[in-house]
Design a protein around this motif. Structure first.
Motif, PDB file in Angstrom:
ATOM      1  N   MET A 167      -0.824 -66.943 -24.640  1.00  0.00           N
ATOM      2  CA  MET A 167      -0.837 -65.799 -25.606  1.00  0.00           C
ATOM      3  C   MET A 167      -1.827 -65.650 -26.619  1.00  0.00           C
ATOM      4  O   MET A 167      -1.718 -66.778 -27.301  1.00  0.00           O
ATOM      5  CB  MET A 167       0.692 -65.594 -26.070  1.00  0.00           C
ATOM      6  N   TYR A 168      -2.738 -64.853 -26.706  1.00  0.00           N
ATOM      7  CA  TYR A 168      -3.764 -64.870 -27.907  1.00  0.00           C
ATOM      8  C   TYR A 168      -4.201 -63.721 -28.155  1.00  0.00           C
ATOM      9  O   TYR A 168      -4.084 -62.594 -27.577  1.00  0.00           O
ATOM     10  CB  TYR A 168      -4.914 -65.868 -27.384  1.00  0.00           C
ATOM     11  N   GLN A 169      -4.775 -63.621 -29.505  1.00  0.00           N
ATOM     12  CA  GLN A 169      -5.504 -62.490 -29.845  1.00  0.00           C
ATOM     13  C   GLN A 169      -6.796 -62.933 -30.314  1.00  0.00           C
ATOM     14  O   GLN A 169      -6.884 -63.776 -31.378  1.00  0.00           O
ATOM     15  CB  GLN A 169      -4.510 -61.960 -31.030  1.00  0.00           C
ATOM     16  N   PRO A 170      -7.998 -62.475 -29.629  1.00  0.00           N
ATOM     17  CA  PRO A 170      -9.304 -63.014 -29.922  1.00  0.00           C
ATOM     18  C   PRO A 170      -9.734 -62.555 -31.482  1.00  0.00           C
ATOM     19  O   PRO A 170      -9.170 -61.539 -32.005  1.00  0.00           O
ATOM     20  CB  PRO A 170     -10.257 -62.018 -29.200  1.00  0.00           C
ATOM     21  N   ALA A 171     -10.343 -63.413 -32.136  1.00  0.00           N
ATOM     22  CA  ALA A 171     -10.786 -62.993 -33.256  1.00  0.00           C
ATOM     23  C   ALA A 171     -11.608 -61.700 -33.348  1.00  0.00           C
ATOM     24  O   ALA A 171     -12.463 -61.552 -32.587  1.00  0.00           O
ATOM     25  CB  ALA A 171     -11.443 -64.267 -33.814  1.00  0.00           C
ATOM     26  N   GLY A 172     -11.263 -61.124 -34.334  1.00  0.00           N
ATOM     27  CA  GLY A 172     -11.976 -59.528 -34.484  1.00  0.00           C
ATOM     28  C   GLY A 172     -11.822 -58.659 -33.539  1.00  0.00           C
ATOM     29  O   GLY A 172     -12.326 -57.598 -33.446  1.00  0.00           O
ATOM     30  N   ASP A 173     -10.572 -58.911 -32.581  1.00  0.00           N
ATOM     31  CA  ASP A 173     -10.372 -57.747 -31.590  1.00  0.00           C
ATOM     32  C   ASP A 173      -9.496 -56.572 -32.409  1.00  0.00           C
ATOM     33  O   ASP A 173      -8.687 -56.719 -33.311  1.00  0.00           O
ATOM     34  CB  ASP A 173      -9.322 -58.436 -30.847  1.00  0.00           C
ATOM     35  N   ARG A 174     -10.046 -55.368 -32.047  1.00  0.00           N
ATOM     36  CA  ARG A 174      -9.550 -54.276 -32.868  1.00  0.00           C
ATOM     37  C   ARG A 174      -8.845 -53.401 -31.945  1.00  0.00           C
ATOM     38  O   ARG A 174      -8.336 -52.124 -32.297  1.00  0.00           O
ATOM     39  CB  ARG A 174     -10.730 -53.809 -33.627  1.00  0.00           C
ATOM     40  N   GLY A 231      -0.810 -47.667 -28.739  1.00  0.00           N
ATOM     41  CA  GLY A 231       0.305 -46.880 -29.388  1.00  0.00           C
ATOM     42  C   GLY A 231       0.229 -47.539 -30.913  1.00  0.00           C
ATOM     43  O   GLY A 231       1.284 -47.434 -31.912  1.00  0.00           O
ATOM     44  N   GLY A 232      -1.052 -47.767 -31.580  1.00  0.00           N
ATOM     45  CA  GLY A 232      -1.108 -48.181 -32.907  1.00  0.00           C
ATOM     46  C   GLY A 232      -0.932 -49.466 -33.119  1.00  0.00           C
ATOM     47  O   GLY A 232      -1.248 -49.659 -34.188  1.00  0.00           O
ATOM     48  N   LEU A 233      -0.537 -50.222 -32.188  1.00  0.00           N
ATOM     49  CA  LEU A 233      -0.158 -51.637 -32.661  1.00  0.00           C
ATOM     50  C   LEU A 233      -1.374 -52.668 -32.106  1.00  0.00           C
ATOM     51  O   LEU A 233      -1.986 -52.309 -30.962  1.00  0.00           O
ATOM     52  CB  LEU A 233       1.122 -51.912 -31.861  1.00  0.00           C
ATOM     53  N   PRO A 234      -1.525 -53.753 -32.762  1.00  0.00           N
ATOM     54  CA  PRO A 234      -2.429 -54.613 -32.073  1.00  0.00           C
ATOM     55  C   PRO A 234      -2.137 -55.188 -30.664  1.00  0.00           C
ATOM     56  O   PRO A 234      -0.772 -55.227 -30.243  1.00  0.00           O
ATOM     57  CB  PRO A 234      -2.327 -55.929 -33.062  1.00  0.00           C
ATOM     58  N   VAL A 235      -3.355 -55.354 -30.100  1.00  0.00           N
ATOM     59  CA  VAL A 235      -2.972 -55.891 -28.565  1.00  0.00           C
ATOM     60  C   VAL A 235      -3.202 -57.280 -28.472  1.00  0.00           C
ATOM     61  O   VAL A 235      -3.906 -57.994 -29.044  1.00  0.00           O
ATOM     62  CB  VAL A 235      -4.052 -55.219 -27.510  1.00  0.00           C
ATOM     63  N   TRP A 236      -2.083 -57.834 -27.717  1.00  0.00           N
ATOM     64  CA  TRP A 236      -2.190 -59.261 -27.736  1.00  0.00           C
ATOM     65  C   TRP A 236      -2.461 -59.481 -25.963  1.00  0.00           C
ATOM     66  O   TRP A 236      -2.177 -58.660 -25.318  1.00  0.00           O
ATOM     67  CB  TRP A 236      -0.735 -60.037 -28.033  1.00  0.00           C
ATOM     68  N   MET A 292       1.579 -55.399 -29.694  1.00  0.00           N
ATOM     69  CA  MET A 292       2.657 -56.062 -30.488  1.00  0.00           C
ATOM     70  C   MET A 292       2.616 -55.832 -31.979  1.00  0.00           C
ATOM     71  O   MET A 292       1.412 -55.254 -32.360  1.00  0.00           O
ATOM     72  CB  MET A 292       2.105 -57.619 -30.186  1.00  0.00           C
ATOM     73  N   GLY A 293       3.542 -55.920 -32.842  1.00  0.00           N
ATOM     74  CA  GLY A 293       3.477 -55.357 -34.138  1.00  0.00           C
ATOM     75  C   GLY A 293       3.161 -56.108 -35.123  1.00  0.00           C
ATOM     76  O   GLY A 293       2.880 -55.717 -36.395  1.00  0.00           O
ATOM     77  N   GLU A 294       2.837 -57.376 -35.083  1.00  0.00           N
ATOM     78  CA  GLU A 294       2.513 -58.371 -36.242  1.00  0.00           C
ATOM     79  C   GLU A 294       1.520 -59.581 -35.736  1.00  0.00           C
ATOM     80  O   GLU A 294       1.352 -59.690 -34.433  1.00  0.00           O
ATOM     81  CB  GLU A 294       3.567 -58.703 -37.099  1.00  0.00           C
TER      82      GLU A 294
END
Length: 98
Positions: free
Chosen positions: A20-27, A31-36, A56-58
């Motif tokens: 489970m990750y969020q790439p650096a700089g991923d925008r 639904g207005g929430l960051p994507v993981w 995801m919310g945070e």
């Protein structure tokens, strides 16, 4: 394996390991929430067998989590520091993977 992840957590599901990750700089947003991102690997062969995403919310959405293949459920903070001992702090979060 993810490229230049900002945050990585490994989960285990039936016969799979999941990054489970969020790439650096991923925008990206859903639904207005960051994507993981969730990359699923077969435990026997080590090969990636699926890639999925969820809003995801945070920044660190789960302290503990369970992976179910089509969703992930976990316990995470309520989004604000706990102020009073009787104030709810942890929340069960369930995210549908796409």
């Amino acid at each position: 394996m993810s490229r230049d992840p900002q945050y990585t957590k490994w989960l285990v599901g039936p016969g799979v390991a999941v990054e489970m990750y969020q790439p650096a700089g991923d925008r990206r947003r859903m639904g207005g929430l960051p994507v993981w991102s969730f990359d699923e690997y077969d435990l026997k062969s080590g090969k990636r067998i699926a890639s999925k995403a969820a809003p995801m919310g945070e920044f660190t959405p789960f302290t503990t989590a369970c992976y179910y293949g089509d969703s992930v459920a976990g316990v995470g903070g309520a989004g604000a520091p706990q102020v009073a001992p009787d104030e709810p702090y942890l929340r069960l979060r369930i995210a549908k993977l796409q």
